[in-house]
Design an enzyme around this catalytic site. Structure first.
Site, short mmCIF file in Angstrom:
data_model
loop_
_atom_site.label_atom_id
_atom_site.label_comp_id
_atom_site.label_asym_id
_atom_site.label_seq_id
_atom_site.Cartn_x
_atom_site.Cartn_y
_atom_site.Cartn_z
N CYS A 177 2.75 -2.52 -5.69
CA CYS A 177 2.58 -3.95 -5.40
C CYS A 177 3.18 -4.80 -6.53
O CYS A 177 4.38 -4.75 -6.74
CB CYS A 177 1.11 -4.27 -5.13
SG CYS A 177 0.90 -5.85 -4.30
N HIS A 191 0.20 -0.74 -0.69
CA HIS A 191 -0.83 -0.08 -1.49
C HIS A 191 -1.08 1.32 -0.96
O HIS A 191 -1.85 1.48 -0.01
CB HIS A 191 -2.13 -0.88 -1.43
CG HIS A 191 -2.05 -2.17 -2.16
ND1 HIS A 191 -2.41 -2.30 -3.47
CD2 HIS A 191 -1.62 -3.39 -1.78
CE1 HIS A 191 -2.21 -3.55 -3.88
NE2 HIS A 191 -1.74 -4.23 -2.86
N GLU A 220 -2.89 3.50 -2.21
CA GLU A 220 -4.31 3.83 -2.43
C GLU A 220 -5.20 3.23 -1.36
O GLU A 220 -6.39 3.54 -1.29
CB GLU A 220 -4.74 3.37 -3.84
CG GLU A 220 -5.00 1.89 -4.01
CD GLU A 220 -3.75 1.02 -4.20
OE1 GLU A 220 -2.63 1.53 -3.95
OE2 GLU A 220 -3.89 -0.15 -4.57
#
Lengths: 261, 205
Positions: free
Chosen positions: B82, B187, B189
């Protein structure tokens, strides 16, 4: 292309999950952590967790619990309730939130929206607006969990929060909330027409068609719901399959994995 | 066990990056101390917030020099996520024109809504159109969805550095890859299974 999101909302009060009707008559529906685990396994698009008593009780969010919940969540997690200053936002982000909703404090200190957007980026600041229809057909915003009329017309307020740097708006109809009779499409339209940031529709979903209406007629970027997932057998995946059958782009999840859970 | 450093430069949520990496079996160090870069075999630069704040924090905390050394001289695998991807660029425009790390040639610009009714920020799940094979995306089917939330995007100078694009406001660069240096605008994650696969790919470089 960008997909339409289906977002389960979890309302959290005194360590348990609840769901009410019209922001009242709360029913206890279980514990928070197992719900988060299930939604995470089902790979929901996003999850919203709102501490509905924090603001009423004038206390800060429970950061330890938030850390515990976010540890189980590998999908985007939006946290809200009791967010009234920059420090609280910082602590919630540290505890694992990805986005933060601001509601009452936005009315009381509108500068907070700007400060928060400048400090943490607009993308993680969601302004939550609760509104009720007035006799003349216009919509008024309410703060403090639907208890306090603010005198602000919804379209005007939506535009103001956008200008102040909000990255998204969560719009909830107080009257439709928990009724499962469908979203207030007029309310959603009034917001989506006025702003250029994404709008999440909330309050009233009870049938699959309701989600489609919010997207097609309301022009919502995302649809949030609670009761339908708590009190019926419908799942977010079924909502997405229905939207997809009706020409709305949704995120493709691994169906076989989901069914094996 | 391989040790992976998550750079803590006080720009947002590191918790979810840490936990995802741990799920992938990594030994994770989140650190504010640039000296820790010397004892790890992988580096991740996460972050949300503005470009200018990001660079200022990296400079002030002494990270910039160590990052450049590790990424260019020592060729340590480096992943920006990001804002961390955006900081790889030469220049950013968010918060006033600011110099970036200059690890991948390009600039960072705000989305211009196209068509005009397009909503910005770009929030939600959108697909990768893979334009170049890279070990980072091994085993990830073309058009897989990942989670995005951003208003600015990377404009690469050299198309050879672009591994994937995503259709929004035209097409924007969603994955950059140049030797040992990688960046994802989304993202991983927060992208469930596809995200874990990408992180595991990075860890096994």
């Amino acid at each position: 292309m960008l997909k339409t999101r289906v977002i389960p909302t979890l309302l959290w009060k005194n360590e348990g999950l609840v769901k009410g009707v019209g922001f009242d008559s709360w029913r206890r529906i279980g514990a928070v952590l197992p719900a988060i685990k299930v939604y995470n396994m089902r790979e929901v698009d996003e999850l919203m967790l709102l501490d509905i008593s924090a603001s009423l009780e004038n206390r800060e969010p429970d950061y330890d619990s938030v850390s515990e919940y976010s540890a189980e969540c590998f999908v985007p997690l939006t946290l809200g309730g009791g967010v009234c200053n920059i420090e609280i936002i910082r602590k919630l982000l540290l505890a694992g939130a990805d986005k933060i909703t601001i509601n009452s404090a936005a009315f009381e200190k509108p500068a907070l929206i700007t400060q928060a957007a400048e400090r943490f980026g607009s993308q993680c600041i969601v302004v939550s607006i609760d509104a009720k229809k007035k006799a003349d057909g216009s919509y008024e915003c309410y703060s403090r969990g639907g208890a306090k009329p603010t005198g602000k017309e919804v379209g005007v307020w939506a535009q103001e929060v956008e200008q102040r740097g909000a990255g998204e708006i969560l719009i909830t109809s107080i009257e439709k909330d928990g009724t499962m009779q469908g979203y207030d499409l007029e309310l959603i339209r009034q917001v989506t027409q006025r702003v250029k940031i994404p709008v999440i529709a909330s309050g009233g979903a009870g049938h699959l068609e309701h989600f489609l209406e919010a997207v097609q007629q309301g022009k919502a970027s995302a649809v949030a719901a609670a009761s339908i997932f708590h009190f019926t057998e419908r799942t977010p995946l079924e909502v997405k399959q229905y939207l997809s059958q009706n020409g709305i782009l949704v995120r493709d999840v691994h169906f076989e994995t989901v069914h094996s859970l | 066990m391989m040790k992976v450093l998550v750079i803590d430069y006080r720009m947002g949520n590191l918790g979810s990056v840490r936990r995802s990496l741990e799920e992938c079996g990594a030994d994770v160090v989140c650190s504010e101390d640039p000296q820790d870069i010397k004892s790890v075999s992988k580096i991740i630069l996460p972050g949300v917030g503005s470009f200018r704040d990001g660079i200022e924090h990296l400079n002030k905390m002494g990270w910039t020099e160590e990052i450049l050394k590790a990424a260019t001289q020592d060729k340590v695998p480096f992943l920006g996520i990001c804002l961390g991807m955006q900081l790889l660029a030469d220049k950013g425009s968010e918060g006033g024109e600011t110099e970036g790390l200059g690890l991948i040639a390009g600039t960072v610009e705000k989305f211009v809504p196209d068509p005009p009714e397009t909503r910005v920020p770009h929030v939600g799940w959108n697909e990768l159109v893979i334009s170049q094979s890279t070990p980072l995306l091994a085993g990830i089917p073309n058009r897989s969805d990942f989670y995005f939330v951003h208003s600015y995007h990377f404009v690469a100078q050299d198309s050879k550095d672009v591994a994937a694009t995503t259709p929004y406001c035209g097409d924007f660069v969603s994955v950059v890859a140049r030797q040992n240096i990688f960046g994802t605008q989304f993202h991983p994650e927060k992208s469930s299974k596809a995200g874990f696969r990408l992180l595991r790919n990075f860890l096994s470089l």
